[in-house]
Design a protein around this motif. Sequence first.
Motif, PDB file in Angstrom:
ATOM      1  N   THR A 129       0.844  -1.198   0.000  1.00 17.12           N
ATOM      2  CA  THR A 129       0.000   0.000   0.000  1.00 17.12           C
ATOM      3  C   THR A 129       0.877   1.246   0.000  1.00 17.12           C
ATOM      4  O   THR A 129       1.962   1.267   0.587  1.00 17.12           O
ATOM      5  CB  THR A 129      -0.929   0.046   1.231  1.00 17.12           C
ATOM      6  OG1 THR A 129      -0.148  -0.001   2.430  1.00 17.12           O
ATOM      7  CG2 THR A 129      -1.906  -1.121   1.221  1.00 17.12           C
ATOM      8  N   SER A 130       0.372   2.272  -0.677  1.00 19.12           N
ATOM      9  CA  SER A 130       1.050   3.566  -0.701  1.00 19.12           C
ATOM     10  C   SER A 130      -0.018   4.649  -0.567  1.00 19.12           C
ATOM     11  O   SER A 130      -0.892   4.794  -1.422  1.00 19.12           O
ATOM     12  CB  SER A 130       1.827   3.752  -1.998  1.00 19.12           C
ATOM     13  OG  SER A 130       2.465   5.016  -2.019  1.00 19.12           O
ATOM     14  N   LYS A 395      -6.186  -1.844  -6.351  1.00 21.78           N
ATOM     15  CA  LYS A 395      -7.160  -0.783  -6.178  1.00 21.78           C
ATOM     16  C   LYS A 395      -6.430   0.557  -6.180  1.00 21.78           C
ATOM     17  O   LYS A 395      -5.288   0.650  -5.708  1.00 21.78           O
ATOM     18  CB  LYS A 395      -7.929  -0.942  -4.860  1.00 21.78           C
ATOM     19  CG  LYS A 395      -8.751  -2.220  -4.755  1.00 21.78           C
ATOM     20  CD  LYS A 395      -9.525  -2.288  -3.444  1.00 21.78           C
ATOM     21  CE  LYS A 395     -10.329  -3.573  -3.355  1.00 21.78           C
ATOM     22  NZ  LYS A 395     -11.179  -3.622  -2.130  1.00 21.78           N
ATOM     23  N   TYR A 396      -7.120   1.558  -6.696  1.00 20.50           N
ATOM     24  CA  TYR A 396      -6.562   2.915  -6.655  1.00 20.50           C
ATOM     25  C   TYR A 396      -7.679   3.876  -6.276  1.00 20.50           C
ATOM     26  O   TYR A 396      -8.771   3.859  -6.872  1.00 20.50           O
ATOM     27  CB  TYR A 396      -5.966   3.308  -8.000  1.00 20.50           C
ATOM     28  CG  TYR A 396      -5.442   4.733  -8.016  1.00 20.50           C
ATOM     29  CD1 TYR A 396      -4.270   5.064  -7.331  1.00 20.50           C
ATOM     30  CD2 TYR A 396      -6.127   5.733  -8.693  1.00 20.50           C
ATOM     31  CE1 TYR A 396      -3.794   6.374  -7.330  1.00 20.50           C
ATOM     32  CE2 TYR A 396      -5.655   7.039  -8.702  1.00 20.50           C
ATOM     33  CZ  TYR A 396      -4.488   7.354  -8.013  1.00 20.50           C
ATOM     34  OH  TYR A 396      -4.017   8.639  -8.011  1.00 20.50           O
ATOM     35  N   PHE A 397      -7.414   4.695  -5.269  1.00 20.33           N
ATOM     36  CA  PHE A 397      -8.387   5.699  -4.814  1.00 20.33           C
ATOM     37  C   PHE A 397      -7.780   7.083  -4.945  1.00 20.33           C
ATOM     38  O   PHE A 397      -6.625   7.308  -4.605  1.00 20.33           O
ATOM     39  CB  PHE A 397      -8.761   5.444  -3.357  1.00 20.33           C
ATOM     40  CG  PHE A 397      -9.596   6.540  -2.750  1.00 20.33           C
ATOM     41  CD1 PHE A 397     -10.949   6.645  -3.057  1.00 20.33           C
ATOM     42  CD2 PHE A 397      -9.035   7.483  -1.901  1.00 20.33           C
ATOM     43  CE1 PHE A 397     -11.721   7.666  -2.514  1.00 20.33           C
ATOM     44  CE2 PHE A 397      -9.792   8.509  -1.360  1.00 20.33           C
ATOM     45  CZ  PHE A 397     -11.149   8.584  -1.669  1.00 20.33           C
ATOM     46  N   LYS A 412      -4.507   6.643  -2.708  1.00 22.64           N
ATOM     47  CA  LYS A 412      -3.999   5.394  -2.140  1.00 22.64           C
ATOM     48  C   LYS A 412      -3.909   4.334  -3.231  1.00 22.64           C
ATOM     49  O   LYS A 412      -4.845   4.139  -4.014  1.00 22.64           O
ATOM     50  CB  LYS A 412      -4.907   4.896  -1.013  1.00 22.64           C
ATOM     51  CG  LYS A 412      -4.358   3.632  -0.331  1.00 22.64           C
ATOM     52  CD  LYS A 412      -5.226   3.197   0.833  1.00 22.64           C
ATOM     53  CE  LYS A 412      -4.668   1.937   1.478  1.00 22.64           C
ATOM     54  NZ  LYS A 412      -5.517   1.471   2.606  1.00 22.64           N
ATOM     55  N   LEU A 413      -2.780   3.634  -3.247  1.00 21.65           N
ATOM     56  CA  LEU A 413      -2.559   2.512  -4.151  1.00 21.65           C
ATOM     57  C   LEU A 413      -2.496   1.246  -3.324  1.00 21.65           C
ATOM     58  O   LEU A 413      -1.777   1.181  -2.320  1.00 21.65           O
ATOM     59  CB  LEU A 413      -1.261   2.711  -4.934  1.00 21.65           C
ATOM     60  CG  LEU A 413      -0.860   1.577  -5.898  1.00 21.65           C
ATOM     61  CD1 LEU A 413      -1.901   1.436  -7.007  1.00 21.65           C
ATOM     62  CD2 LEU A 413       0.525   1.839  -6.472  1.00 21.65           C
ATOM     63  N   PHE A 414      -3.253   0.241  -3.742  1.00 25.27           N
ATOM     64  CA  PHE A 414      -3.329  -1.026  -3.016  1.00 25.27           C
ATOM     65  C   PHE A 414      -3.074  -2.156  -4.003  1.00 25.27           C
ATOM     66  O   PHE A 414      -3.718  -2.235  -5.057  1.00 25.27           O
ATOM     67  CB  PHE A 414      -4.716  -1.162  -2.380  1.00 25.27           C
ATOM     68  CG  PHE A 414      -5.011  -2.523  -1.790  1.00 25.27           C
ATOM     69  CD1 PHE A 414      -4.794  -2.765  -0.436  1.00 25.27           C
ATOM     70  CD2 PHE A 414      -5.519  -3.552  -2.569  1.00 25.27           C
ATOM     71  CE1 PHE A 414      -5.087  -4.006   0.115  1.00 25.27           C
ATOM     72  CE2 PHE A 414      -5.810  -4.791  -2.034  1.00 25.27           C
ATOM     73  CZ  PHE A 414      -5.597  -5.025  -0.694  1.00 25.27           C
TER      74      PHE A 414
END
Length: 421
Positions: A129-130, A395-397, A412-414
């Motif tokens: 995660t980032s 996922k990307y938010f 956020k990158l998951f």
Amino acid sequence: MKKTLVSALATALVVGAASTTFAAANPFSDVPRDHWAYDAVTQLAADGVVEGYGDGTYRGDRNITRYEMAQMVAKAMAKDNMSASDRALVDRLAAEFADELNNLGVRVTKLERNADMVKWNGKLEYTYTSERRDVPFTRDGVTKKKHNADEVLFRLEPSAEVNNHWHVNARLDAGYNMDKDDSSSVVLKRAWAQGDYGDFSVKLGKMEFVTAEGQYQAPGSIVADGEFSGAEASFGKDLRVKLQAGRYSHGGDFADTANYQGAELQYENGSLQAGAGYYRFGSADLNGAYSLKPSKDKMNVWALNGGYHFDKNIALTGAYAQNADAKIYKKSGQVSLEYKGADAADKGSWGAYVSYRHLGNASVEGTYDGALRYTKGVELGTNYTIWNNVVLSAKYFKGKDFTRTTDDKVSKLFGRVEFLF
């Protein structure tokens, strides 16, 4: 049964006894080394065919029952590397004790069935995660604008059959942070007994707590995604009712344990899904001191969810929840367009979704893989089965933290890979 048959069995089992020197200590105090059957009895004990008695004696001069003899014959039948003559003698003994062996076979079958009744599933997963914000924020005691994490989780999920209706289930997790190379301990996350009686089911213990929308909507839950301890009962078919009561422990920044009661009504028939839920938490600190109205020591959350499948591949889903006792940010919601979904057993299968999510104080502890609490924005997700039981997901938010007057931008990158077994 006289000891003559025991002697015959011993003779059949000791292959090459005349040329074998036994180095093992005397297994039975009442069989001296100069006894005519010493070598045979010692070999039988070494092979696990005879076990003697708890006081260390063999009692070879005692009459034995046909059932005791059948037990020894059964063990002899499983012995490998026997000569043809020895095998023929064991076969004659097996014919003599056929009825007793049949009964013993039933018992052995039951033992094997009991062993098969415990099933193990699990997975090994790696998650990256980032998270980034315009304003520095704190994670694990470190304050900065960007936080990355590399985590490994090993999970075991045993399930044991108690009888035709009841099972006992558990979840054991062990995880660690790769970037810190820290140590890990095994944590019992869930342990519950489940009884199934047709359209009625009951659970007792510590179990999954994922609110209704999280069960079938790709982004996950907007209210809760964790565990609670207590009892759950559900019944119905197309229209299903679920009742829950117990204790819920929040694991976030405002850790607290609350009394919990919940009720869900969920309808599913063909292309249409719809439902409603009510969740009550008896704690003022569950969401942080500033999130509830003055003098409130509880939370009452109401939720609605729905979905429509245009065909077997495409669905439009949505959910809305409101915390009646919050003084600010009362609402949470999401709407999603979903396409298929990866099947771990089907190599090459995949899925994707796009969702708008808004997670306020109605989100006690929702699914935060992409969107985070007190954020609103667009979330994209996809998953793909690269090999059987190996699934990749991402996922990307991108959105905003709506608690800040400056509308702090958040992203956020998951990413995750799961090896399922």
